[in-house]
Design a protein around this motif. Sequence first.
Motif, PDB file in Angstrom:
ATOM      1  N   ILE A   1       0.837  -1.207   0.000  1.00 31.19           N
ATOM      2  CA  ILE A   1       0.000   0.000   0.000  1.00 31.19           C
ATOM      3  C   ILE A   1       0.872   1.258   0.000  1.00 31.19           C
ATOM      4  CG2 ILE A   1      -1.644   1.354   1.365  1.00 31.19           C
ATOM      5  CD1 ILE A   1      -2.860  -1.289   2.294  1.00 31.19           C
ATOM      6  N   THR A   2       1.929   1.232   0.804  1.00 30.37           N
ATOM      7  CA  THR A   2       2.825   2.390   0.891  1.00 30.37           C
ATOM      8  C   THR A   2       3.507   2.660  -0.444  1.00 30.37           C
ATOM      9  OG1 THR A   2       3.265   1.954   3.226  1.00 30.37           O
ATOM     10  CG2 THR A   2       4.826   3.359   2.069  1.00 30.37           C
ATOM     11  N   TRP A   3       4.042   1.609  -1.056  1.00 34.00           N
ATOM     12  CA  TRP A   3       4.756   1.795  -2.318  1.00 34.00           C
ATOM     13  C   TRP A   3       3.802   2.165  -3.453  1.00 34.00           C
ATOM     14  CZ3 TRP A   3       9.280   3.131  -3.497  1.00 34.00           C
ATOM     15  CH2 TRP A   3       9.762   2.984  -4.796  1.00 34.00           C
ATOM     16  N   TYR A   4       2.623   1.547  -3.469  1.00 29.46           N
ATOM     17  CA  TYR A   4       1.633   1.864  -4.505  1.00 29.46           C
ATOM     18  C   TYR A   4       1.196   3.319  -4.390  1.00 29.46           C
ATOM     19  CZ  TYR A   4      -2.597   1.564  -7.348  1.00 29.46           C
ATOM     20  OH  TYR A   4      -3.562   1.783  -8.313  1.00 29.46           O
ATOM     21  N   SER A   5       1.020   3.789  -3.158  1.00 31.40           N
ATOM     22  CA  SER A   5       0.625   5.185  -2.943  1.00 31.40           C
ATOM     23  C   SER A   5       1.707   6.132  -3.445  1.00 31.40           C
ATOM     24  CB  SER A   5       0.357   5.436  -1.457  1.00 31.40           C
ATOM     25  OG  SER A   5      -0.698   4.620  -0.989  1.00 31.40           O
ATOM     26  N   PHE A   6       2.955   5.769  -3.203  1.00 33.67           N
ATOM     27  CA  PHE A   6       4.067   6.613  -3.654  1.00 33.67           C
ATOM     28  C   PHE A   6       4.074   6.739  -5.171  1.00 33.67           C
ATOM     29  CE2 PHE A   6       8.415   6.720  -5.371  1.00 33.67           C
ATOM     30  CZ  PHE A   6       8.845   7.937  -4.860  1.00 33.67           C
ATOM     31  N   LEU A   7       3.818   5.636  -5.867  1.00 31.51           N
ATOM     32  CA  LEU A   7       3.866   5.645  -7.322  1.00 31.51           C
ATOM     33  C   LEU A   7       2.648   6.306  -7.948  1.00 31.51           C
ATOM     34  CD1 LEU A   7       5.224   2.047  -8.081  1.00 31.51           C
ATOM     35  CD2 LEU A   7       6.494   4.201  -8.101  1.00 31.51           C
ATOM     36  N   LYS A   8       1.495   6.214  -7.275  1.00 32.81           N
ATOM     37  CA  LYS A   8       0.250   6.663  -7.886  1.00 32.81           C
ATOM     38  C   LYS A   8      -0.173   8.076  -7.478  1.00 32.81           C
ATOM     39  CE  LYS A   8      -0.420   3.002 -10.301  1.00 32.81           C
ATOM     40  NZ  LYS A   8      -0.344   3.066 -11.781  1.00 32.81           N
ATOM     41  N   ILE A   9       0.301   8.567  -6.359  1.00 35.47           N
ATOM     42  CA  ILE A   9      -0.055   9.929  -5.947  1.00 35.47           C
ATOM     43  C   ILE A   9       0.898  10.890  -6.653  1.00 35.47           C
ATOM     44  CG2 ILE A   9      -0.276  11.537  -4.016  1.00 35.47           C
ATOM     45  CD1 ILE A   9      -0.918   9.184  -2.219  1.00 35.47           C
ATOM     46  N   ASN A  10       0.375  11.554  -7.669  1.00 39.07           N
ATOM     47  CA  ASN A  10       1.227  12.384  -8.522  1.00 39.07           C
ATOM     48  C   ASN A  10       1.959  13.471  -7.752  1.00 39.07           C
ATOM     49  OD1 ASN A  10       0.587  10.978 -10.880  1.00 39.07           O
ATOM     50  ND2 ASN A  10      -1.221  12.230 -11.265  1.00 39.07           N
ATOM     51  N   PHE A  11       1.293  14.051  -6.760  1.00 43.61           N
ATOM     52  CA  PHE A  11       1.909  15.140  -6.005  1.00 43.61           C
ATOM     53  C   PHE A  11       3.193  14.667  -5.334  1.00 43.61           C
ATOM     54  CE2 PHE A  11       2.509  17.317  -1.920  1.00 43.61           C
ATOM     55  CZ  PHE A  11       2.653  18.621  -2.363  1.00 43.61           C
ATOM     56  N   ILE A  12       3.130  13.492  -4.710  1.00 43.14           N
ATOM     57  CA  ILE A  12       4.304  12.945  -4.019  1.00 43.14           C
ATOM     58  C   ILE A  12       5.373  12.548  -5.024  1.00 43.14           C
ATOM     59  CG2 ILE A  12       5.139  11.086  -2.538  1.00 43.14           C
ATOM     60  CD1 ILE A  12       2.405  11.021  -1.222  1.00 43.14           C
ATOM     61  N   LYS A  13       4.984  11.812  -6.058  1.00 41.44           N
ATOM     62  CA  LYS A  13       5.935  11.321  -7.062  1.00 41.44           C
ATOM     63  C   LYS A  13       6.614  12.474  -7.800  1.00 41.44           C
ATOM     64  CE  LYS A  13       7.654   7.880  -9.560  1.00 41.44           C
ATOM     65  NZ  LYS A  13       8.436   8.617 -10.573  1.00 41.44           N
TER      66      LYS A  13
END
Length: 236
Positions: A115-127
């Motif tokens: 979940i953590t890694w998927y969120s990092f890749l999919k949340i454009n603001f963070i990425k």
Amino acid sequence: MGTDFAILAFFSFMLTYLLICEIFTILFRLTGLTEETARFQVISMLTNCGFTTIESELITSSRKRRKLAFITILFGYIFSVTIVSMAINFFMRLNDGNSFHLIVKVIMTIIAFIITWYSFLKINFIKNNFDKFISKIGIKTMFKNQHNPIMILEVFKSEVIAEVTITNLPEELYQVQLKNSNIRLNYTLQILTIKKNDDTSVDVTGDTILEEGDKIIIFGSLKNIKKLFIKEKDFS
């Protein structure tokens, strides 16, 4: 407590490993590789898989890529040894009579990790902000304003869409309006967008003058983009 710490440490290390992969992918993209090629090269080096002759030429043909590859491979050896030792330690603990509870904890940790890694890749603001931060550090440390780093965004057969960070404005563009620069005539290049230091986009017109610090999105052949914005001796 020791088992919980071992599980947490193992998956924290795995998360760090993936972040390292992202960081080196961005840095290799700054040397002119596409994202797909850069990621493949980084994964190969971090996992110590090696290269074919053609793939290795991408690294050996550039001095900066060779130095970056050496650091990447070093990280790969360090992480591989550490992860293997942690995995051995984990499996040795399966014999302590609490195997079921240990496996449940591992499954829960894996779910949290995904979940953590998927969120990092999919949340454009963070990425996007992560990519910008690493790019700024890479430009300052790797290139030291020697040339204008090129990051390829899309590839269309013989042409590309690339982002060029202007750290050293070519003499032929200094204080010259785009309509008088002959970018299209001599290089068959088209500037699509210009971003200023504050990330605001400005309209591209014939009266536009490029400045150091600008980031331009440009379309054309990669060879001509390099010819205009990069001195080969600085890029090698």
